[in-house]
Scaffold this active site. Structure first.
Site, PDB file in Angstrom:
ATOM      1  N   HIS A 253       0.866  -0.869   0.080  1.00 30.70           N
ATOM      2  CA  HIS A 253       0.174  -0.662   0.157  1.00 30.70           C
ATOM      3  C   HIS A 253       0.783   1.308  -0.150  1.00 30.70           C
ATOM      4  CE1 HIS A 253       0.920   0.137   4.438  1.00 30.70           C
ATOM      5  NE2 HIS A 253       0.370   1.319   4.300  1.00 30.70           N
ATOM      6  N   ASP A 302      -0.936  -7.732   1.819  1.00 29.49           N
ATOM      7  CA  ASP A 302      -0.305  -5.923   1.419  1.00 29.49           C
ATOM      8  C   ASP A 302       1.707  -6.260   2.005  1.00 29.49           C
ATOM      9  OD1 ASP A 302       0.167  -3.431   1.348  1.00 29.49           O
ATOM     10  OD2 ASP A 302      -0.772  -3.544   3.676  1.00 29.49           O
ATOM     11  N   SER A 404       4.375   1.676   8.242  1.00 32.87           N
ATOM     12  CA  SER A 404       4.276   0.982   7.471  1.00 32.87           C
ATOM     13  C   SER A 404       5.205   0.744   7.031  1.00 32.87           C
ATOM     14  CB  SER A 404       2.994   1.656   6.261  1.00 32.87           C
ATOM     15  OG  SER A 404       2.050   1.812   7.303  1.00 32.87           O
TER      16      SER A 404
END
Length: 466
Positions: A253, A302, A404
């Site tokens: 992402h 992801d 992330s």
């Protein structure tokens, strides 16, 4: 008349001439008087040597009147048959007598050396007991304990990788950059900078990072050497994990909105974003590969694999994290309670990002527990088999925006492994919510196949999965 006692003695001994006429005076009143006895020409008693030749009985020893001599095991029980009481007189101790009697009465059960593999034998009555060396077991020490080891049980005792084999014992193996020691279970580095080791700590003779992101602590410089900082156009984008000198793992992402791929940079050896200390290494990202099943704007699958334009140089501050074998990750690492997540993400939900690299120790949860906790606060997250939960439900600590793509690193027997990727969550450190991580074990074969294959043209690639 000769006394009855003397007659009886003569009869018992069978002596000739015992009652000769001149040998004993006879009293007129029928009783003998010592005062009236006078020795005659004949003897009543014979010599010891003569008596020894006359007395005939079953021989039990080497000499006459042996009971008057100290007991001898050789004389009493080896040359002749002895009783338990006679053996007890020799040993003067009941327990020692019993030990002797077991072998003496029914033979030595250890005589055939029934105990194998260096075991010692103790004789018992019509039986025996084997005392085995630590590595063996069984009635006769015939079974090698390692034969019973299986990889699902404590990783089979292996330090790194374990393989089960039908009909034979399990075997241990080591990650690339390590070799198996003579004990068959331990691994030792064969290169200067093996994956999963922290040189700063190794040289300090420490084992784990001192640092314990939201609610976390600063990771001391050099103690998270696999951490990658991703920049686009000079701005912080995401985190990542170095898994060898040319490949980095991150979250898919992170690249949903990238337009200028040539400005995508990976920085290794970074610690404090506000200063340059000379340990940093910057590399342009040549290629980003994501699973064909990933849909931008969603959370499933992801994961992204990044190929660097040039290899990094391994140093005390730049070291890869081990990408584990799938079986080892799923049956062993997945059950390690705590792991480390790291990054330069926001220190508070909607707050400023960290300047220094932060690290947090988070507990891993079973998916069912994660869902139950979330439902208590009215949430029903979609946790697939390609994800797992980790963190605290009290809202005190969590990974956050900016973290992330960073590593979820698990420590096992001296080595660190990549087990997760910081993916998504409901806010940051929200009560009743946990951080959600990409389950790396699901993608091991996918990652390894891509790293072995020849480079393909293009910056953003979608590779078939599974």
């Amino acid at each position: 008349m000769v006394s009855q006692a003397l007659r009886l003695l003569c009869l018992l001994l069978g002596l000739q001439g015992c009652l000769a006429a001149g040998g004993v005076a006879e009293a007129s009143g029928g009783e003998t008087r010592d005062x009236x006895w006078k020795p005659g020409p004949h003897r009543v008693f014979i010599t010891q040597e003569e008596a020894h030749g006359v007395l005939h009985r079953r021989r039990r020893a080497n000499a006459f009147l042996e009971e008057l001599r100290p007991g001898s095991l050789e004389r009493e029980c080896k040359e002749e048959q002895c009783s338990f009481e006679e053996a007890r007189e020799i040993f003067k101790d009941l327990e020692r007598t019993k030990l002797f009697w077991i072998s003496y009465s029914d033979g030595d059960q250890c005589a055939s050396s029934p105990c194998q593999n260096g075991g010692s034998c103790k004789d018992q009555l019509q039986s025996y007991i084997c005392f085995c060396l630590p590595a063996f077991e069984g009635r006769n020490c015939e079974t090698y304990k390692d034969d019973q080891l299986i990889c699902v049980n404590e990783n089979g005792g292996c330090e790194q990788y374990c393989s089960d084999h039908t009909g034979t014992k399990r075997s241990c193996r080591c990650h690339e950059g390590y070799s198996l020691l003579a004990d068959g279970v331990s691994c030792t580095p064969t290169v200067e900078y093996p994956c999963g080791k922290i040189p700063i700590l190794e040289k300090r003779n420490a084992s784990k990072p001192q640092g314990r992101i939201v609610g976390g602590k600063v990771c001391p410089k050099g103690e998270c050497p696999w951490q990658v900082l991703l920049l686009v156009n000079g701005a912080q984008l995401c985190g990542g994990t170095l898994i060898n000198t040319i490949w980095v793992v991150s979250a898919a992402h992170c690249f949903d909105k990238i337009k200028n791929w040539r400005n995508l940079i990976a920085v290794l050896g970074e610690h404090d974003l506000s200063e340059h200390d000379g340990d940093e290494q910057s590399r342009r990202v040549a290629q980003v590969i994501i699973p064909s099943t990933y849909i931008p704007g969603t959370t499933n699958h992801d994961i992204a694999l990044l190929r660097l334009h040039q290899p990094v140089v391994l140093t005390d501050h730049v070291v890869p994290l081990c990408l584990p074998e799938r079986a080892f990750s799923e049956r062993t690492l997945a059950f390690v309670r705590f792991s480390l997540v790291s990054g330069w993400g926001q220190l508070l939900d909607r707050g400023a990002t960290a300047l220094e690299l932060m690290v947090l120790n988070v507990p891993r949860l079973m998916t069912q527990d994660c869902l139950q906790q979330s439902r208590k606060v009215g949430d029903s997250p979609n946790i697939t088999e390609y994800m797992f939960c980790a963190g605290y439900s009290d809202g005190s600590k969590d990974s956050c925006k900016g973290d992330s793509g960073g590593p979820h690193a698990t420590h096992y027997r001296g080595t660190w492994y990549l087990t997760g990727i910081v993916s998504w969550g409901q806010g940051c450190a929200s009560v009743g919510h946990f951080g959600v991580y990409t389950r790396v074990s699901q993608y091991i074969e996918w990652l390894q196949k891509l790293m072995r294959s020849e480079p393909r043209p293009g910056v953003l690639l979608r590779a078939p999965f599974p």
